[in-house]
Design a protein around this motif. Structure first.
Motif, PDB file in Angstrom:
ATOM      1  N   MET A  81      37.212  51.696  43.328  1.00 47.26           N
ATOM      2  CA  MET A  81      37.022  52.951  43.472  1.00 47.26           C
ATOM      3  C   MET A  81      37.616  53.368  41.870  1.00 47.26           C
ATOM      4  O   MET A  81      39.094  53.192  41.683  1.00 47.26           O
ATOM      5  CB  MET A  81      38.154  53.770  44.111  1.00 47.26           C
ATOM      6  N   THR A 121      33.643  67.200  44.577  1.00 47.25           N
ATOM      7  CA  THR A 121      33.314  65.836  45.725  1.00 47.25           C
ATOM      8  C   THR A 121      32.976  66.618  46.458  1.00 47.25           C
ATOM      9  O   THR A 121      33.882  67.021  47.187  1.00 47.25           O
ATOM     10  CB  THR A 121      34.342  65.491  45.773  1.00 47.25           C
ATOM     11  N   VAL A 165      31.526  66.289  51.071  1.00 46.69           N
ATOM     12  CA  VAL A 165      32.237  65.970  52.086  1.00 46.69           C
ATOM     13  C   VAL A 165      31.837  66.559  52.843  1.00 46.69           C
ATOM     14  O   VAL A 165      31.738  67.791  52.689  1.00 46.69           O
ATOM     15  CB  VAL A 165      33.697  65.437  51.887  1.00 46.69           C
ATOM     16  N   GLN A 215      46.476  76.390  45.041  1.00 44.03           N
ATOM     17  CA  GLN A 215      47.587  75.454  45.503  1.00 44.03           C
ATOM     18  C   GLN A 215      48.246  75.116  43.910  1.00 44.03           C
ATOM     19  O   GLN A 215      49.124  74.838  44.097  1.00 44.03           O
ATOM     20  CB  GLN A 215      46.252  74.011  45.514  1.00 44.03           C
ATOM     21  N   ALA A 239      47.251  66.236  47.167  1.00 45.97           N
ATOM     22  CA  ALA A 239      47.301  67.558  46.003  1.00 45.97           C
ATOM     23  C   ALA A 239      48.204  67.108  44.795  1.00 45.97           C
ATOM     24  O   ALA A 239      48.028  67.515  44.682  1.00 45.97           O
ATOM     25  CB  ALA A 239      48.468  67.901  46.860  1.00 45.97           C
ATOM     26  N   ARG A 295      40.809  68.324  51.327  1.00 42.90           N
ATOM     27  CA  ARG A 295      41.547  67.990  51.396  1.00 42.90           C
ATOM     28  C   ARG A 295      41.686  66.779  52.186  1.00 42.90           C
ATOM     29  O   ARG A 295      42.239  66.124  51.859  1.00 42.90           O
ATOM     30  CB  ARG A 295      42.945  69.100  52.323  1.00 42.90           C
ATOM     31  N   LYS A 296      40.497  66.433  52.908  1.00 43.21           N
ATOM     32  CA  LYS A 296      40.041  65.759  53.492  1.00 43.21           C
ATOM     33  C   LYS A 296      39.745  64.157  52.290  1.00 43.21           C
ATOM     34  O   LYS A 296      40.563  63.092  52.552  1.00 43.21           O
ATOM     35  CB  LYS A 296      39.065  65.867  54.376  1.00 43.21           C
ATOM     36  N   ALA A 297      39.122  64.584  50.965  1.00 42.89           N
ATOM     37  CA  ALA A 297      39.312  64.007  49.956  1.00 42.89           C
ATOM     38  C   ALA A 297      39.790  63.524  49.669  1.00 42.89           C
ATOM     39  O   ALA A 297      40.344  62.540  49.498  1.00 42.89           O
ATOM     40  CB  ALA A 297      38.101  64.858  49.079  1.00 42.89           C
ATOM     41  N   MET A 298      40.971  64.454  49.114  1.00 43.10           N
ATOM     42  CA  MET A 298      41.900  64.443  48.864  1.00 43.10           C
ATOM     43  C   MET A 298      42.958  63.336  49.275  1.00 43.10           C
ATOM     44  O   MET A 298      43.833  62.413  49.151  1.00 43.10           O
ATOM     45  CB  MET A 298      42.980  65.500  48.804  1.00 43.10           C
ATOM     46  N   ALA A 315      41.856  59.949  48.955  1.00 46.62           N
ATOM     47  CA  ALA A 315      41.590  59.307  48.134  1.00 46.62           C
ATOM     48  C   ALA A 315      42.991  58.883  47.646  1.00 46.62           C
ATOM     49  O   ALA A 315      43.198  57.436  47.599  1.00 46.62           O
ATOM     50  CB  ALA A 315      41.610  60.657  46.761  1.00 46.62           C
ATOM     51  N   GLN A 322      44.202  55.712  49.315  1.00 47.04           N
ATOM     52  CA  GLN A 322      43.423  54.095  48.717  1.00 47.04           C
ATOM     53  C   GLN A 322      43.725  53.675  47.976  1.00 47.04           C
ATOM     54  O   GLN A 322      44.145  52.956  47.261  1.00 47.04           O
ATOM     55  CB  GLN A 322      42.405  54.310  48.865  1.00 47.04           C
ATOM     56  N   THR A 323      44.437  55.267  47.151  1.00 44.04           N
ATOM     57  CA  THR A 323      45.435  55.361  45.812  1.00 44.04           C
ATOM     58  C   THR A 323      46.930  53.622  46.137  1.00 44.04           C
ATOM     59  O   THR A 323      46.846  52.413  45.192  1.00 44.04           O
ATOM     60  CB  THR A 323      45.616  56.086  44.795  1.00 44.04           C
ATOM     61  N   ARG A 365      49.222  58.495  40.977  1.00 45.04           N
ATOM     62  CA  ARG A 365      48.322  59.930  40.621  1.00 45.04           C
ATOM     63  C   ARG A 365      47.734  58.937  38.918  1.00 45.04           C
ATOM     64  O   ARG A 365      46.299  59.523  38.692  1.00 45.04           O
ATOM     65  CB  ARG A 365      49.341  60.905  40.123  1.00 45.04           C
ATOM     66  N   TYR A 414      45.160  56.316  40.008  1.00 45.03           N
ATOM     67  CA  TYR A 414      43.899  57.148  40.109  1.00 45.03           C
ATOM     68  C   TYR A 414      43.047  58.152  38.752  1.00 45.03           C
ATOM     69  O   TYR A 414      41.796  57.388  39.241  1.00 45.03           O
ATOM     70  CB  TYR A 414      44.240  58.456  41.292  1.00 45.03           C
TER      71      TYR A 414
END
Lengths: 350, 251
Positions: free
Chosen positions: A1, A9, A11, A217, B104, B125-128, B131, B134-135, B165, B168
């Motif tokens: 990745m 992005t 999903v 946010q 976040a 938030r799911k993608a965050m 990631a 994984q990171t 961060r 990534y």
């Protein structure tokens, strides 16, 4: 990745959309306010039954009255929630609301001469919200560009808006001659007042902005650590400007709805509501140090205040006790908030 | 390990100078960082370490000299420009928003969005979280509570988030200002092993520290600054504590 495109992005939508990964602290605080509200209602119910043998909360008239009662402070408090989460405070909201109420009355009357009644009403509301934005822009510029502390900048604007509102009103209240406007303020849809419907929709929109957008946010991030937000590339000055315009416009809508409810615009419309708005936000679980708080918490906070004020009148307690009761609730909320903070601070050092 | 065939170093500064009025904070300073290389920057307080990293990361404009990225001269008007070119600075006081989750924080300022009901954009938030997982996994750092605010984590874990961060967003050069200063001993070890990870991934690291033990544990080379000039440069394998201290204090 490797680094992905920072935008869009996609999903597949999840069933749990809208689940805010908000700090558990804020969630507990928000839940606390609702719990407190429930307890308060039970207290008044018991009190009312013991004293008068009458129900308090099961009486639809009471529920309606409390809801209407809560609308204006709630509108101020939603804007104030954003500001307080960012670590600021907006003291000018009360008189921005007064200014907007006077503008709404004048604009509706003036437009009514030349155009159909519904259109005049809409123009009046629009004018109120837009004019309210002007002191918001000035607040935002003072705080972001000239680095004036929010407390001082908005305190100055408190005076300016107050004077402007009284000057515009000619020192009196301005009656509104518009049947639709009066209907908006006092009519019902299947028993639910229009004002409450508008406030409910507004709250959902504000919740969306705070919990689901970048603006929201970034607002949390700025409140927690403005330096971190700045280093992450967030445009702090632009955000602060938009923030104070947003809160002023909330007060603008509050003013327009006030004018609808009383079919008159008054400069002092929002005067007692400013501190109620701060109180609602704090009772709702936000920290005055910034970084935490939710819109639904603030809704609970506004309802707590409305229930105390209306309930004490209902059970026939001298009205001055309201101030004492609301004051005590604020202090208790902050004490609980601090206790929680210490608790989570202790976890951190494990 | 993992040394690149590239002839030009990842980052090179040549004859860099910076003065504030009459004060010469940095004077004709040169150094280079290659891929997979950790270069320690040592020096007493006021030696010019902070000025140097601020010049490299775009906070200050150098008064003289040049900065080269992979052999190409670059100038940065803002820290943002430096970051876009792959130079990430991890500050001592940690640039994290404590009330937000790891994901976040990684995405702060560039949050991914998705659409619900086909039109309404909301934070993804799911993608965050994915990631973030994984990171942090790449840094050999596994967390279970991905939605918890970072204030719940320890100092070393938070340091890992700040590094995560940078990783990534594909930073090639990480400047770390006293990353172990505020940490307990086990946490310091964790950060040292994070730096080894970065090295293994072929990134360049500039590591600023007062702690010679940490410097010797992780660096390939050490560059010593004294009163704004380069007082010496040594391979870690060819020097020792005493020599480095002498270079720092001037003896």
């Amino acid at each position: 990745m490797t680094s992905t495109s920072p935008t869009e992005t996609h999903v597949a939508p999840q069933a749990d959309h809208g689940d805010p990964a908000r700090s558990w602290l804020a969630r507990i605080a928000e839940g606390r306010a609702w719990l407190f509200l429930a307890g308060l209602i039970i207290c008044f119910e018991v009190w009312s039954r013991l004293s008068f043998g009458a129900t308090f909360v099961l009486n639809p008239f009471n529920v309606q009255s409390i809801a209407i009662f809560a609308v204006a402070p709630l509108l101020l408090a939603t804007g104030q929630t954003f500001v307080i989460i960012s670590g600021g405070i907006d003291l000018s909201l009360g008189f921005i609301m007064g200014l907007a109420a006077v503008v709404a009355a004048h604009a509706t009357n003036m437009a009514g001469v030349a155009m159909p009644v519904p259109l005049a009403m809409m123009l009046g509301i629009l004018a109120a919200v837009i004019v309210a934005g002007v002191p918001g822009v000035i607040n935002g510029l003072l705080i972001s560009r000239l680095r004036i502390p929010p407390f001082i900048g908005t305190l100055g604007m408190f005076g300016v808006a107050r004077g402007a509102a009284f000057l515009l009103a000619g020192g009196t209240t301005v009656p509104v001659q518009n049947s639709w406007f009066a209907l908006l303020g006092n009519g019902r849809f299947y028993g639910v007042p229009y004002l409450v419907i508008i406030a409910a929709v507004f709250v959902v929109v504000m919740h969306y902005i705070l919990s689901q957008t970048r603006f929201g946010q970034h607002n949390y991030a700025i409140g927690a650590n403005v330096q971190a937000a700045s280093r992450a590339g967030i445009d702090i000055k632009g955000h602060i400007l938009r923030l104070y315009v947003l809160s002023a416009m909330c007060a603008g809508l509050g003013g327009a709805l006030y004018a609808a409810r009383f079919t008159a615009g008054a400069a002092q419309a929002g005067e007692p509501l400013l501190l109620d708005s701060v109180a609602a936000v704090v009772i709702g679980g936000a920290s005055l140090f910034g970084g935490s708080g939710t819109i639904f918490g603030t809704v609970a906070g506004a309802l707590v205040i409305a229930v105390i004020q209306y309930g004490l009148v209902f059970v026939n307690v001298e009205p001055f006790w309201q101030f004492i009761a609301v004051g005590l609730v604020i202090i208790i909320s902050v004490l609980i908030d601090q206790a929680q903070r210490r608790f989570s601070g202790a976890r951190q050092d494990e | 390990m993992n040394s690149s065939e590239q002839t030009a170093p990842l980052l090179e500064v040549r004859h860099l100078s910076k003065h504030f009025g009459a004060v010469q904070a940095l004077n004709d300073f040169s150094m280079a960082v290659g891929p997979g290389e950790v270069v320690a920057l040592a020096g007493d307080n006021g030696a010019g370490k902070t000025t140097l990293i601020k010049a490299i990361s775009g906070v200050f404009q150098p008064t003289g000299g040049e900065i080269l990225l992979r052999g190409q001269p670059v100038t940065f008007a803002t820290p943002q420009e430096a970051r876009e070119k792959g130079i990430e600075t991890i500050y001592q006081d940690l640039a994290l928003a404590d009330n937000l989750s790891i994901g976040a924080n990684i995405f702060l300022g560039r949050e991914p969005m998705r659409k619900v009901f086909g039109f309404l954009p909301v934070l993804d938030r799911k993608a965050m979280a994915v990631a973030a997982k994984q990171t942090m996994g790449r840094l050999d750092f596994h967390v279970s509570r991905l939605d918890a605010p970072v204030s719940n984590f320890s100092g070393g874990q938070r340091q890992a988030v700040a590094i995560g961060r940078a990783v990534y967003w594909d930073a090639q050069i990480l400047i770390m200002d006293e990353p172990t200063a505020a940490l307990g001993v086990p946490e310091q070890r964790k950060v040292i092993s994070l730096i080894h990870q970065l090295k293994a991934q072929g990134r360049g690291v500039i590591f600023i520290s007062h702690n010679l033990q940490d410097i010797f544990a992780v660096s390939d080379r050490i560059v010593v600054l004294r009163r704004g000039i380069q007082a010496g440069e040594r391979k870690i394998s060819e020097t020792n504590h005493d020599e480095v201290v002498k270079l720092m204090v001037g003896g």
